[in-house]
Write an enzyme that holds these catalytic residues in place. Sequence first.
Site, PDB file in Angstrom:
ATOM      1  N   CYS A   1     -59.613  62.218 -41.275  1.00  0.00           N
ATOM      2  CA  CYS A   1     -58.467  61.490 -40.743  1.00  0.00           C
ATOM      3  C   CYS A   1     -57.251  62.407 -40.623  1.00  0.00           C
ATOM      4  O   CYS A   1     -56.862  63.080 -41.571  1.00  0.00           O
ATOM      5  CB  CYS A   1     -58.154  60.318 -41.675  1.00  0.00           C
TER       6      CYS A   1
ATOM      7  N   CYS B   1     -46.550  61.230 -35.177  1.00  0.00           N
ATOM      8  CA  CYS B   1     -46.670  61.112 -36.639  1.00  0.00           C
ATOM      9  C   CYS B   1     -46.750  62.517 -37.232  1.00  0.00           C
ATOM     10  O   CYS B   1     -47.617  63.305 -36.857  1.00  0.00           O
ATOM     11  CB  CYS B   1     -47.912  60.299 -37.011  1.00  0.00           C
TER      12      CYS B   1
ATOM     13  N   GLU C   1     -53.419  57.056 -29.322  1.00  0.00           N
ATOM     14  CA  GLU C   1     -53.058  55.705 -29.756  1.00  0.00           C
ATOM     15  C   GLU C   1     -53.691  54.723 -28.774  1.00  0.00           C
ATOM     16  O   GLU C   1     -53.287  54.658 -27.607  1.00  0.00           O
ATOM     17  CB  GLU C   1     -51.530  55.571 -29.770  1.00  0.00           C
TER      18      GLU C   1
ATOM     19  N   CYS D   1     -51.612  63.095 -28.090  1.00  0.00           N
ATOM     20  CA  CYS D   1     -50.985  61.836 -28.506  1.00  0.00           C
ATOM     21  C   CYS D   1     -49.475  62.028 -28.481  1.00  0.00           C
ATOM     22  O   CYS D   1     -48.979  63.106 -28.803  1.00  0.00           O
ATOM     23  CB  CYS D   1     -51.445  61.466 -29.922  1.00  0.00           C
TER      24      CYS D   1
ATOM     25  N   SER E   1     -51.624  51.425 -39.133  1.00  0.00           N
ATOM     26  CA  SER E   1     -51.138  52.597 -39.872  1.00  0.00           C
ATOM     27  C   SER E   1     -49.725  52.307 -40.369  1.00  0.00           C
ATOM     28  O   SER E   1     -48.770  52.350 -39.600  1.00  0.00           O
ATOM     29  CB  SER E   1     -51.145  53.831 -38.964  1.00  0.00           C
ATOM     30  N   LEU E   2     -49.607  52.043 -41.663  1.00  0.00           N
ATOM     31  CA  LEU E   2     -48.314  51.640 -42.227  1.00  0.00           C
ATOM     32  C   LEU E   2     -47.618  52.807 -42.930  1.00  0.00           C
ATOM     33  O   LEU E   2     -46.510  53.183 -42.579  1.00  0.00           O
ATOM     34  CB  LEU E   2     -48.518  50.470 -43.194  1.00  0.00           C
ATOM     35  N   HIS E   3     -48.226  53.323 -43.968  1.00  0.00           N
ATOM     36  CA  HIS E   3     -47.820  54.565 -44.643  1.00  0.00           C
ATOM     37  C   HIS E   3     -46.524  54.508 -45.451  1.00  0.00           C
ATOM     38  O   HIS E   3     -46.216  55.467 -46.163  1.00  0.00           O
ATOM     39  CB  HIS E   3     -47.762  55.734 -43.655  1.00  0.00           C
TER      40      HIS E   3
ATOM     41  N   ASN F   1     -55.007  64.385 -45.642  1.00  0.00           N
ATOM     42  CA  ASN F   1     -55.865  65.544 -45.397  1.00  0.00           C
ATOM     43  C   ASN F   1     -55.030  66.725 -44.914  1.00  0.00           C
ATOM     44  O   ASN F   1     -54.054  66.555 -44.183  1.00  0.00           O
ATOM     45  CB  ASN F   1     -56.944  65.193 -44.359  1.00  0.00           C
TER      46      ASN F   1
ATOM     47  N   GLU G   1     -62.115  65.663 -29.322  1.00  0.00           N
ATOM     48  CA  GLU G   1     -62.977  65.728 -30.503  1.00  0.00           C
ATOM     49  C   GLU G   1     -63.418  64.327 -30.916  1.00  0.00           C
ATOM     50  O   GLU G   1     -62.650  63.363 -30.822  1.00  0.00           O
ATOM     51  CB  GLU G   1     -62.247  66.412 -31.658  1.00  0.00           C
TER      52      GLU G   1
END
Length: 343
Positions: free
Chosen positions: A335, A118, A162, A114, A216-218, A292, A94
Site C-alpha cells: 500500500c 497524499c 483515485e 494521481c 482513506s481517513l488517516h 510502508n 502497476e
Amino acid sequence: MEKKKIVLKNFTEDELKEFMKTIDEKPFRGSQIFSWIYKGAKTFDDMNNIPKSLRNKLEEVSCIGHIDIELKLESKVDNTKKYLFLLDDGNIIETVMMDYDSRVTVCVSNQVGCRMGCNFCASTMDGLIRNLEPWEILDQVIKIQEDTGKRVSNLVLMGSGEPLDNFENTKQFLKIINEKNGLNIGYRHITLSTCGIVPKMYELADLEIAINLALSLHSPYDEERRKIMPVANAYSIEEILNACRYYIKKTNRRVTFEYSLIKGVNDSEKEAKALAKLLKGMLCHVNLIPINKVEEREYEKPDKAFIYKFRDSLEKNNIPATVRMSMGSDISGACGQLRRKYK
C-alpha cells in the site's frame, strides 16, 4: 488523422449486441464475440465461428484491446506478484496480485499517476498523467489470470489513481467486471478505495451496487488531515462521514476506514480515542496500515507496541479494528508504494 478504433473490451455483452446493430449485423454476433473475448481471443481471426466478412469489418472499425506485461516481480517473503503493464501510449501502470489460501485478490490501478497529492504515497509523485479507460482497468485482471492460470476472486481498486476522480470509466468497468458471461466477479468481492471525493461518493451510493467502500481517513482531525492529504482542503471529515452514512444506508454495506499509522504524526492514544468518538455508532471497521516505506519520504511506521496499543484502544471503545498484514513490500508492491515507472 486516422480514426480511433472502438475497443470492444469497453462493452458489456448487451452493449456489444447493440454495437452489432450499428454496423448492420445481427445482435447475437455480439454475444459470440463477447464469449470469444473472455475465452482469450487475441485477434478476430481467432473467432472461428464468426464469418470472415464480419471479422474484416471488425478489423476496420474496432480492436479487442490488449495491454502487455512489461515486467513481473515476485515477492520472496509472501505470495505476492507485482506486474508492470505497458500501455499503448508508452505509459506504465502497476498491478499487484495477492495469492491467499482461500482467494486470489488483484489490486488494480485506474489512473496513470494521481493528482490527489497524499504526501505518504508514491503514486502521486508525478501527478496525474491520464485516466485509464474501462478496458485498461479490466485487462489488468485478464492478463494476470492468463499469466497465472488462476481465477481472480476478489478485486480492490487501490492501485495508482483515485477511482472517483475517474468515475465514469470506473463505473463502466464495474459493470463489465460483473458480467456473468465475462469475468463474473461479484460486487461483494470488490472494494473501492477513495480519499473522499464527496459528490462522487453520493453518486456511487445511488448506483446501489453494494461494492465495499474503503475510505482513506488517516487522521481524526481536519487540520492534521489537510497536512497529509490535500483533498481534505475540499471536504471536511464531517462531510465525508455524512457521505459514508449515506452509502451505508443505500447499500447496507459496512464501510472500512483506512488509517495509515505514521510514527509521531497520527499514532497517539489521543488520536485513537478521537477516532473512536468520530466513528461511534457507524456500521464500520478500521483497517490500520503501518506506513510502508517510500524512499522519497521520511515517514516511518510506529513500533509494533504502538500499533497494537492503537488497535486495542479502538476496540476498547467498540470500534472493530485490524492491523493489515503488509504484502509485497520487498517488491514495492505494498500500500502506497505503487508508481508509474519502475525504479
